[in-house]
Design an enzyme around this catalytic site. Sequence first.
Site, PDB file in Angstrom:
ATOM      1  N   CYS A  88       0.837  -1.196   0.000  1.00  0.00           N
ATOM      2  CA  CYS A  88       0.000   0.000   0.000  1.00  0.00           C
ATOM      3  C   CYS A  88       0.880   1.257   0.000  1.00  0.00           C
ATOM      4  O   CYS A  88       1.670   1.443  -0.911  1.00  0.00           O
ATOM      5  CB  CYS A  88      -0.997  -0.026   1.150  1.00  0.00           C
ATOM      6  SG  CYS A  88      -2.370   1.150   0.927  1.00  0.00           S
ATOM      7  N   HIS A 198      -3.693  -4.807  -0.501  1.00  0.00           N
ATOM      8  CA  HIS A 198      -3.334  -5.432   0.769  1.00  0.00           C
ATOM      9  C   HIS A 198      -3.423  -6.950   0.656  1.00  0.00           C
ATOM     10  O   HIS A 198      -4.513  -7.512   0.795  1.00  0.00           O
ATOM     11  CB  HIS A 198      -4.276  -4.958   1.880  1.00  0.00           C
ATOM     12  CG  HIS A 198      -4.085  -3.543   2.298  1.00  0.00           C
ATOM     13  ND1 HIS A 198      -3.185  -3.174   3.271  1.00  0.00           N
ATOM     14  CD2 HIS A 198      -4.655  -2.396   1.857  1.00  0.00           C
ATOM     15  CE1 HIS A 198      -3.213  -1.860   3.437  1.00  0.00           C
ATOM     16  NE2 HIS A 198      -4.098  -1.364   2.580  1.00  0.00           N
ATOM     17  N   GLU A 200      -2.505  -9.070   2.796  1.00  0.00           N
ATOM     18  CA  GLU A 200      -2.871  -9.613   4.111  1.00  0.00           C
ATOM     19  C   GLU A 200      -4.377  -9.538   4.362  1.00  0.00           C
ATOM     20  O   GLU A 200      -4.880 -10.147   5.307  1.00  0.00           O
ATOM     21  CB  GLU A 200      -2.099  -8.884   5.215  1.00  0.00           C
ATOM     22  CG  GLU A 200      -2.627  -7.520   5.609  1.00  0.00           C
ATOM     23  CD  GLU A 200      -2.224  -6.390   4.667  1.00  0.00           C
ATOM     24  OE1 GLU A 200      -2.438  -5.220   5.026  1.00  0.00           O
ATOM     25  OE2 GLU A 200      -1.711  -6.670   3.556  1.00  0.00           O
TER      26      GLU A 200
END
EC number: 4.3.2.10
Length: 217
Positions: A88, A198, A200
């Site tokens: 990001c 992202h 994750e």
Amino acid sequence: MSSPLKTRKKVVVFDYGFGNVRSAERALARAGADVEITRDYDKALNADGLLVPGVGAFASCMTGLREARGDWIVDRRLSGGRPVMGICVGMQILFARGIEHGVESEGLDEWPGSVEPLQAEIVPHMGWNTVEAAPGSQLFAGLDADARFYFVHSYAVHDWSLETHNPAMTAPKVTWSTHGKPFVAAVENGALWATQFHPEKSGDAGAQLLTNWIGTL
């Protein structure tokens, strides 16, 4: 005779005050890494992989990174060919500059180019989107073309300008996505990889992507 246990790669999530470090820690651990959240200079410098997260404003992230000596760590790791991954705003600060509200801030200048406001009717770009992975990408290996990743951002790089003239050097692999106008969604450039989205927070697709990165360490 049983084979020896495979050593888990050590990954440091760099904690400089900006980023979802706990989410990154959990996702990397699930992907098979031995993870530590720290801003310790030596640990960050010597880990198998360094992950640099980032949320918020470009200028604030750069200030925080410099105060934690993260700019030195990234530079030294890359000088030695040691893997770094940005996520990001952690990707955005790898570029030469960021322009927010008409104010220009210096980035790490690992790649030329400017991070500028998204050119779209709806901003921020928040939600799931597909990407056009670069041919031969290791980062997106094993993922279908319709795999979706989670984005939350109002700024992006719309023009990729780094050229490789030396035939002995591998050209960077640039992955694109579109929100209003095409923008850079991921880059694989030697030891330096990064994603605008992202991983994750991107479910199974993000887990596969992190597994792919860890597999190169």
